[in-house]
Design an enzyme around this catalytic site. Structure first.
Site, short mmCIF file in Angstrom:
data_model
loop_
_atom_site.label_atom_id
_atom_site.label_comp_id
_atom_site.label_asym_id
_atom_site.label_seq_id
_atom_site.Cartn_x
_atom_site.Cartn_y
_atom_site.Cartn_z
N GLU A 70 0.87 -1.18 0.00
CA GLU A 70 0.00 0.00 0.00
C GLU A 70 0.90 1.22 0.00
O GLU A 70 1.60 1.47 0.98
CB GLU A 70 -0.85 0.04 1.28
CG GLU A 70 -1.81 -1.12 1.45
CD GLU A 70 -3.06 -0.96 0.62
OE1 GLU A 70 -3.21 0.06 -0.08
OE2 GLU A 70 -3.88 -1.88 0.65
N CYS A 105 -2.33 9.57 2.85
CA CYS A 105 -2.08 8.91 1.57
C CYS A 105 -3.25 9.11 0.62
O CYS A 105 -3.06 9.25 -0.58
CB CYS A 105 -1.83 7.42 1.79
SG CYS A 105 -3.13 6.58 2.67
P1 NDP Z 1 8.48 4.95 4.19
O1 NDP Z 1 8.40 4.19 2.92
O2 NDP Z 1 9.65 5.85 4.40
O3 NDP Z 1 8.47 3.94 5.43
C1 NDP Z 1 7.43 3.00 5.62
C2 NDP Z 1 7.89 1.93 6.60
O4 NDP Z 1 8.88 1.12 5.96
C3 NDP Z 1 8.54 2.47 7.86
O5 NDP Z 1 8.17 1.67 8.96
C4 NDP Z 1 10.00 2.36 7.53
O6 NDP Z 1 10.81 2.31 8.66
C5 NDP Z 1 10.04 1.05 6.81
N1 NDP Z 1 11.23 0.85 5.98
C6 NDP Z 1 12.13 1.76 5.55
N2 NDP Z 1 13.08 1.18 4.78
C7 NDP Z 1 12.78 -0.14 4.74
C8 NDP Z 1 13.36 -1.27 4.08
N3 NDP Z 1 14.45 -1.18 3.33
N4 NDP Z 1 12.76 -2.47 4.24
C9 NDP Z 1 11.64 -2.60 4.99
N5 NDP Z 1 11.05 -1.56 5.62
C10 NDP Z 1 11.60 -0.34 5.50
O7 NDP Z 1 7.10 5.72 4.28
P2 NDP Z 1 6.60 6.72 5.40
O8 NDP Z 1 6.71 6.10 6.76
O9 NDP Z 1 7.24 8.03 5.13
O10 NDP Z 1 5.04 6.79 5.10
C11 NDP Z 1 4.47 7.71 4.24
C12 NDP Z 1 4.10 7.07 2.93
O11 NDP Z 1 3.13 6.06 3.19
C13 NDP Z 1 3.45 8.03 1.97
O12 NDP Z 1 3.92 7.82 0.67
C14 NDP Z 1 1.97 7.67 2.08
O13 NDP Z 1 1.24 8.02 0.94
C15 NDP Z 1 2.04 6.20 2.28
N6 NDP Z 1 0.82 5.71 2.91
C16 NDP Z 1 0.04 4.85 2.19
C17 NDP Z 1 -1.15 4.38 2.73
C18 NDP Z 1 -1.97 3.38 1.99
O14 NDP Z 1 -2.76 2.70 2.63
N7 NDP Z 1 -1.85 3.23 0.68
C19 NDP Z 1 -1.61 4.80 4.06
C20 NDP Z 1 -0.70 5.70 4.73
C21 NDP Z 1 0.48 6.12 4.15
P3 NDP Z 1 11.44 3.67 9.19
O15 NDP Z 1 10.30 4.60 9.44
O16 NDP Z 1 12.11 3.18 10.42
O17 NDP Z 1 12.36 4.13 8.09
#
Ligand code: NDP
Length: 507
Positions: free
Chosen positions: A252, A286
């Protein structure tokens, strides 16, 4: 969205997570007040959590739908009773106004209730049609849990968003290991602790804390399915990591959602919805509306109403504020760049503008006549900003709305053409005469197309996402003419073509 993380306490930027002595420290994005510190899980810790979850999953699956529904019901009640406490944690950690946090948690509780109540109906064994050529066979479909589901969540809706995977995965009979965003570990910990208080028997729902590498470790730790919510960029990394072990993924990702306002729209309602869907949670949503395409016949009146509503919003960190701080400090630069680029390339700010970025806040900004190839129209902004573009007709509005690699949500305001436009919009979800309203209806599947990802949470599709269909063919009697056997004989062989002609030969 790029996470910007300091691995030591050298920098004191409020809201920026820091790792100090192996502990992740989370702070308020405006005041810098410490919310909590949590042990960072390394690869071995994550693997151990997944192993424990594997054992717990057998017990949890063995409870059956009734046993799980009863326990999820206890958790739902605890969440409802303790909602003010959780809302305060969400506010303290992400800066979100408490009233918005309450709405977020309310929607999450609805999902726990829905998933628990409907799991048996959706996933229980059911008979499906047979085949006249195999009259002895009965056909059954049942759904079995994967085992351990890894859930990686974002920070912007730290309760609601991961709950779309957690509640449905649990209701389907899986154990869950949850890696919350490094910006919201306290919320993740709170959810797991509250579950353990009411369902303490086994570690069915665990949390692992850390930065991106902890998320990466979860992908490689032997989970049976991985549900990721976050940016498209990280989503691709998660898929690549999971491909090594053929682990199925749900992805997502972000969006660039558009709202279309037709000439026959109720303009007050449309302006209200654009303002809410574009600016609540400081636009860090999002499925937030970031672009509006409005019919030229009503554009001026619509913009006047929208500006009046957005102007009235109050920015701050106190309990009465409508718009809180930007949670992730690094995002301020993205928002600043989008606004500056839009203005340099001929756009006009009818509200806000370059000065709207006032760290850690961004004031409501409405941009008109922004070129379609500019960052503010093409890329996810994640701030309280809207572009508004006039269009000559609905066909042009749909064409422009669809001209993005993303396809998460969308909205249309029209008295007569809502359904027609909704079916033509390339997105996983559409609200007709509403903004983001699909998210309040738990039975509706939630997810995107294109760069917004694939797979569905919520509703019956969300339950099926966390279970494997298992096909069972059961022989009910011994047929005198077995087709699938060497006992067939010439009579059966002669009969088969006749039966096929009878069944399929016409037309
Ligand atoms: P990120 O992609 O930066 O991070 C998402 C999660 O992935 C975090 O827990 C992050 O950890 C983790 N992560 C980072 N690097 C890795 C890796 N290499 N392998 C596995 N996990 C990893 O997104 P954001 O947290 O900034 O969230 C915002 C984004 O989410 C926006 O683009 C938004 O649109 C989207 N979103 C989508 C939704 C949907 O349902 N479609 C709902 C809500 C948000 P860490 O934070 O520790 O880096």
């Amino acid at each position: 969205m790029t996470a910007e993380v300091h691995k030591s306490a050298d920098t004191e930027t409020p809201g920026l997570p820091v790792v100090v002595g192996g502990r992740l420290r989370s702070t308020h994005p405006a005041t810098g007040a410490v919310v909590g510190e949590f042990p960072v899980a390394d690869d071995a810790d994550v693997r151990a959590a997944v192993r424990r979850a594997g054992e717990a999953a057998r017990w949890w699956a063995g409870l059956g739908f009734g046993g799980r529904a009863e326990r999820l019901g206890r958790w739902r009640a605890a969440l409802a009773r303790r909602m003010p406490e959780l809302a305060r944690v969400v506010h303290d950690e992400g800066g979100k106004p408490v009233a918005d946090a309450v709405i977020e948690i309310t929607a999450a509780i609805d999902h726990v209730a829905w998933a628990a109540r409907h799991a048996r109906r959706v996933l229980g064994p059911r008979r499906v049609g047979g085949n006249i050529l195999l009259p002895d066979q009965g056909a059954l479909v049942t759904y079995q849990p994967f085992g351990v589901v890894g859930v990686i969540g974002p920070w912007n809706y730290p309760v609601f968003t991961p709950m779309g995977s957690i509640a449905y995965a649990l209701a389907a009979g899986n154990a869950v290991v949850f890696k919350p965003s490094e910006y919201t570990p306290a919320v993740g910990q709170w959810l797991v602790d509250s579950f353990a208080e009411v369902v303490g028997d086994e570690p069915v729902f665990q949390v692992v804390h850390g930065l991106g590498d902890t998320g990466a470790a979860l992908c490689a730790a032997g989970v049976d399915k991985l549900a990721f919510t976050g940016s498209t960029r990280t989503g691709k990394k998660v898929m690549a990591a999971c491909s090594e072990t053929l682990t199925p993924v749900l992805v997502e990702c972000g969006g660039k959602d558009a709202m279309i306002v037709a000439a026959d729209a109720d303009l007050d309602d449309a302006a209200d919805a654009a303002c809410w869907a574009g600016m609540s949670n400081a636009g860090q949503t999002c499925i937030g509306i970031e672009r509006v395409y409005v019919h030229e016949a009503v554009a001026d009146a619509f913009v006047d109403k929208l500006v009046a509503k957005a102007k009235a919003l109050r920015v701050g960190s106190d309990d009465g504020a409508d718009i809180g701080p930007i949670t992730m400090p690094g995002q301020l630069g993205v928002i600043r760049r989008h606004i500056a680029d839009a203005l340099e390339r001929g756009g006009t700010a009818v509200l806000g503008g370059n000065d709207a970025v006032d760290p850690p806040y961004v004031h409501p900004t409405i941009l008109l006549d922004v070129p379609e190839d500019s960052a503010a129209v093409r890329e996810e902004t994640f701030g309280p900003t809207l572009t508004v573009t006039r269009v000559p007709d609905l066909d042009e509005a749909v064409r422009r709305a669809n001209a993005t690699p993303y396809g998460l949500g969308s909205a249309v305001f029209s008295r007569r053409s809502g359904m027609d436009v909704a079916t033509r919009l390339r997105s996983g979800m559409t609200s007709i005469n509403g903004g983001m309203s699909f998210v309040g209806l738990p039975a509706l599947p939630f997810g995107g197309v294109g760069d917004s990802g694939f797979g569905r949470i919520h509703g019956a599709d969300g339950l099926r996402e966390f279970a494997r269909p298992k096909a069972i063919a059961r022989r009910r009697f011994r047929t005198p003419m077995p087709i699938m056997s060497f006992r067939r004989g010439p009579r059966t062989d002669a009969l088969i073509p006749k039966l096929v002609r009878l069944l399929h030969g016409r037309g």
